[in-house]
Scaffold this active site. Structure first.
Site, PDB file in Angstrom:
ATOM      1  N   ARG A   1     -25.302  -1.526   7.017  1.00 19.78           N
ATOM      2  CA  ARG A   1     -25.011  -2.952   6.902  1.00 19.78           C
ATOM      3  C   ARG A   1     -25.553  -3.765   8.077  1.00 19.78           C
ATOM      4  NH1 ARG A   1     -20.668  -4.727   3.392  1.00 19.78           N
ATOM      5  NH2 ARG A   1     -21.507  -3.956   1.459  1.00 19.78           N
TER       6      ARG A   1
ATOM      7  N   LYS B   1       0.856  -1.188   0.000  1.00 19.94           N
ATOM      8  CA  LYS B   1       0.000   0.000   0.000  1.00 19.94           C
ATOM      9  C   LYS B   1       0.894   1.241   0.000  1.00 19.94           C
ATOM     10  CE  LYS B   1      -4.240   1.516   2.348  1.00 19.94           C
ATOM     11  NZ  LYS B   1      -5.339   1.101   3.248  1.00 19.94           N
TER      12      LYS B   1
ATOM     13  N   GLU C   1     -19.564  -5.090  10.093  1.00 19.34           N
ATOM     14  CA  GLU C   1     -20.492  -4.351  10.946  1.00 19.34           C
ATOM     15  C   GLU C   1     -21.521  -5.252  11.608  1.00 19.34           C
ATOM     16  OE1 GLU C   1     -19.764  -3.531   7.788  1.00 19.34           O
ATOM     17  OE2 GLU C   1     -18.690  -1.636   7.985  1.00 19.34           O
TER      18      GLU C   1
END
Ligand SMILES: [Mg+2]
Ligand SMILES: [Mg+2]
Lengths: 627, 627
Positions: free
Chosen positions: A395, A282, A367
């Site tokens: 969610r 990343k 979630e």
């Protein structure tokens, strides 16, 4: 001199480039992104990590005939650059500009819009199954990060795809990060594949040994055969994916373009669901992002040389105030635990995590698990605080309703980024929470008028014996003074912050301050407005509403939420349930449409929810009613 | 003679029984359940499958100190019998009686309420982590079926539990069934463990071979060591769970009480997360249920001898009418595909599946994947129909909003079991869908007044170029004549079915017929009511509302949904947005609380939503307003 990048206007333009040219192109793209995002802000680090991968995909496959679904989609910048949208980057994520996420309406190469995590395999699977029915032959790819793989939907889709056996390619872009460091057993499993040579070598080892076994007796021979047979599906890295019906290939260096191209060419010819495990870094190629991938995940404008983010004032954010208040309270109350879904920084819980590591839980982008886990903790006497962005709490709607509210468990939902979030646009605005929460029985819903009130609300919520949601906006507070002592607010009691005679604003959350400003404008035109800070969306302050209805002919509700089913809708319901007549209620908020990206101020202004807009609408309404 | 069962009033009473006595007790419990459920109806087959397992759990563990979470919870009858609720079974699932699911308020042994699938590991994990913080020592168990394991939340929780390493026991109750035959790669994996001896024996095989390798040279010796080392974590059945950080034990015969007890005793002493894979037979011990576990999953009263379910009339159900209509349309339109989440029978899709196996998809209990997969299919030109129960569609709220409606994809949601479902109670009523769907932009929402209108709505929805939801009740239709030709309804146009002068009922779905009956009652008292079938919750028929407001002073909206944010709320919003004055609107529907179990008629009557109740409320309101 013309760059290679300038000649790339569609994926086909890549086909004629040599590997050497593509390597140069990769550097040009990195340079382009680092410069461009330094001005607009955006998701820099994820995109720097997928430069070679995206180039290889577009070199090997044939978009838009072949279809690529980008999970979450904040890593689709390189894809956008390669599909004719390079010039759009000047307006990236700005009002009227190109989106920071794939968007069907933006390009034929964006075959599926994303924004929320862990949907890509489902979407690609649907496309693949539809292709099979139509007897088409194109390739379907999903590119999903290791972070997104913590979301249960990704597993649901893997499980189903493996079962169908359809041709599709899932590229697992493994950078060991979600937004922050990735968590979970799956993540540890991937890292084991990455790092433990013993693990990946066992298949060769056993094959080596089998060749050395003397053929003494039938039982040994048979056993050797049996083992050989089993090796096929047992002894591979990625056995977990193999068991789910995928062909696993990997791990592959995600910055080696040649290797990636070779592997993708190979995958293109294989049958059934394939998972290619690609290792990326990343922030690759930009030191500040490599060192702080978390900070450069989604970043505002920054100085390229230093990597310093350009600051906008020093007013603390709602997020920071929430985090500090919770930390303060947790020092006094051992029952308080904090739960985040992969956003320790974004939800302001980093200090809490450092101070109380045993009472802090990052569940990954999950979630649903976050909410039901909180329910389990609450049954054991804890006071769990689940900190989520408003849009992502969607969610867990069922879990909030079924596991928390039905059982009246004392869990606090801290819903950050409610209302207009700005540049991330329609997939990220938190414009629905009043509407999707208000009809859930047993739930108390609050919204603070400023960061100081947020503190009292957190305190109040944690002293309430039942489920509570507090929703607050993205970004800086108002810069108001902060009370040292925390106050217990009375549940369901509003606060008249400004008095008036002609019209009453019933405002909630961020809109209280805006209504105070609107009141000034109206005052200069001779209209005297009262401003009431509702504080509670549920329960409503019924006494206050009755009083307002007695004293005013005109009431204007103002909320940073869709109007359908929201706060104003609730006020209407109450007034009619009480048979209160002779009052005119105007509801201000967002219309029944998805709201575009743009700076928060800009969007609020466009929809008339800035002070001037509210004043002007109020004035017209007052004039109309008076007629 | 007194039975053993009669002496069991709490789990502790099991402790003194011998294994022989427990075997007899198991038979007594089966007999008790078969008799009891034959009168009340209920989830017979799942409970017959877990008799020995539940006995072993309660023998080995110490409830309520040790905590057991039953996933979904319809398999908790044996647990209820053993925890002092045997006498309650006469009122099982009836109004005022004991629940068919675990319920915190019913017993200290029901430590967590369930009803929706795949939550148990999350809840148990939350308890385990809370226990660790409090330094308590009790055992925490989740009992989850192989069907529930298809739900992504279960994976989210496994992934997180494996990461934390906390002590908890997950018992996987594998009967190869969800409600119907289980699907998915995980299910195939479990069946491989069950059936493929070669798979489970490979570890022993390799160990056997390693002993036969002559120690020639260092490289061979080293390799042998390395392989031995790796075997520990690689070569076990259940490697998939091992890789997620669980200790896997199994598979175990779930009807062998001694073996189960031994294994549970062993697990009790182990550290970290443990998964025990138990093989059971759904319906065990009652032939009709063993042969038709699907039919006896949840069943009405039946004849014990024949296994014949006692029929209640021959009117076709909404479910059946939906299924037939869709099948009919699918014959003419190849783009139509049907998706169910583990409920081919319950959603009326069995014939569709038989006729169009390639266009039918059972994704398992995975509503999120179902919805986003439909989105993917829609982007490829298909017309997906996602058939779910209203209450389970709550699981996919975010996907409906984000993946379907934001992208305006033409997906039809067929929401069965909307409104009061009856005996399954608060976890299963479909009372929220108007409220959680109505605020989503781009979505059309319909509800038919009868089964004939349902057919026209399915036809209309599939001719609509955007997302549509149709919600309809559980059980029989009204028995109205069925039109042979299908009609295209005009989107957003209501239908005045009865005229009147004093009051207008704006009714929706099931409430249209009830209002027609209420109208008769009112007529006999001299009140003449008009009845309007709204047909569309969204978009509203605005012209009709304006007309009604012009012609009536009193409007009564009637819906089988919570009032908060529902249909009536939407009507109020419109009236105020239009500044229509001088009209009184009364909204009838369900109050802001979770609604208990009971026969549908009984519940509707309790809340005044039967014809008599509506008539009486309307009469009072008319009298009040007239004063
Ligand atoms: Mg990642
Ligand atoms: Mg099962």
């Amino acid at each position: 001199m013309k760059t290679i990048l300038e000649a790339i206007n569609k994926p086909q333009d890549l086909k004629k480039l040599s590997h050497e040219q593509i390597k140069l192109l990769a550097e040009e793209i990195r340079h382009f992104l680092i410069c461009s995002v330094s001005k607009t802000g955006g998701h820099l680090a994820p995109n720097l990590g997928v430069v070679e991968l995206t180039l290889a995909i577009h070199k090997v496959f044939n978009s838009p005939i072949d279809k690529i679904v980008w999970d979450v989609g904040h890593q689709s910048y390189v894809h956008k650059v390669l599909t004719g949208r390079r010039d759009g980057f000047a307006t990236l994520r700005q009002f009227g500009g190109i989106s920071g996420f794939p968007k069907i309406s933006e390009s034929v190469h964006d075959f599926f819009g994303t924004g929320h995590s862990s949907t890509s395999i489902s979407a690609a699977l649907g496309m693949a199954l539809a292709r099979d029915i139509a007897d088409d032959k194109e390739h379907i790819l999903a590119v999903i990060g290791d972070g997104s793989l913590t979301g249960g939907q990704a597993y649901e889709a893997l499980n189903h795809a493996g079962h169908t056996g359809t041709n599709m390619i899932v590229i697992l872009n493994d950078n060991e990060m979600s937004i922050a460091k990735n968590v979970g057993a799956m993540s540890e499993y991937l890292s084991k594949i990455r790092t433990e040579p013993k693990y990946t070598k066992i298949k060769q080892d056993i094959e080596f040994l089998l060749r050395r076994i003397p053929a003494i007796g039938e039982s040994v021979a048979k056993t050797v055969e049996r083992v050989k047979d089993s090796l096929r599906y047992l002894l591979v890295p990625g056995v977990l994916f193999e068991e789910l019906g995928f062909n696993y290939i990997g791990p592959i260096d995600g910055h080696n373009f040649e290797l990636l191209s070779e592997v993708l060419e190979k995958a293109k010819k294989m049958q059934g669901p394939i998972l290619i495990h690609v290792l990326t870094c990343k922030g690759k190629g930009y030191k500040p992002a490599e060192c702080n991938p978390d900070k450069f995940h989604g970043v505002g404008p920054y100085c390229i040389e230093s990597g310093e983010v350009i600051k906008n004032g020093n007013t603390p954010t709602y997020t920071a105030i929430f985090g500090e208040t919770l930390l303060h309270l947790a020092k006094q109350d051992k029952r308080i635990v904090a739960i985040t879904a992969a956003m320790p920084e974004g939800t302001g819980l980093k200090k809490f995590a450092a101070e109380f590591p045993k009472r802090f839980f990052d569940v990954g982008i999950a979630e649903q698990n976050a909410v039901t886990m909180a329910a389990g903790m609450a049954t054991k006497g804890m006071r769990p605080v689940v900190a989520l962005y408003s849009t992502f709490a969607q969610r867990a709607y069922d879990q909030i309703l079924h596991d928390i509210c039905l059982q009246k468990l004392p869990v606090l939902f801290a819903l950050d980024r409610a209302g207009i979030v700005g540049e991330d646009g329609p997939t990220h605005h938190g414009l629905f929470d009043y509407s999707y929460l208000r009809h859930i029985p047993n739930l108390t819903i609050m919204a603070p008028k400023d960061e100081n009130e947020l503190r009292h609300m957190v305190f109040t919520a944690l002293n309430t014996n039942g489920p509570v949601a507090i929703r607050y906006p993205r970004g800086s507070g108002l810069g108001v003074p902060i009370d040292q002592s925390l106050q217990q607010l009375t549940i369901g009691v509003a606060d008249e912050v400004k008095n008036g005679t002609n019209v009453a604003f019933l405002a909630v959350g961020s809109m209280v301050e805006t209504c105070i400003e609107a009141r000034e404008i109206l005052a200069s035109e001779g209209i005297l407005a009262s401003v009431i800070n509702a504080r509670f969306i549920k329960p409503l302050d019924e006494q206050m509403i009755r009083k307002v209805c007695k004293n005013f002919v005109i009431i204007i509700t103002v909320e940073e939420n869709v109007l359908a089913g929201g706060f104003g809708s609730s006020v209407l319901e109450y007034i009619h349930d009480q048979n209160i007549g002779g009052v005119n209620v105007l509801r201000l908020g967002f219309p029944d449409q998805f709201i575009e990206q743009g700076a928060r101020k800009q969007i609020l202004a466009k929809y008339g929810l800035h002070a001037a807009g509210i004043a002007s609408t109020a004035k017209s309404y007052v004039q109309k009613i008076k007629v």
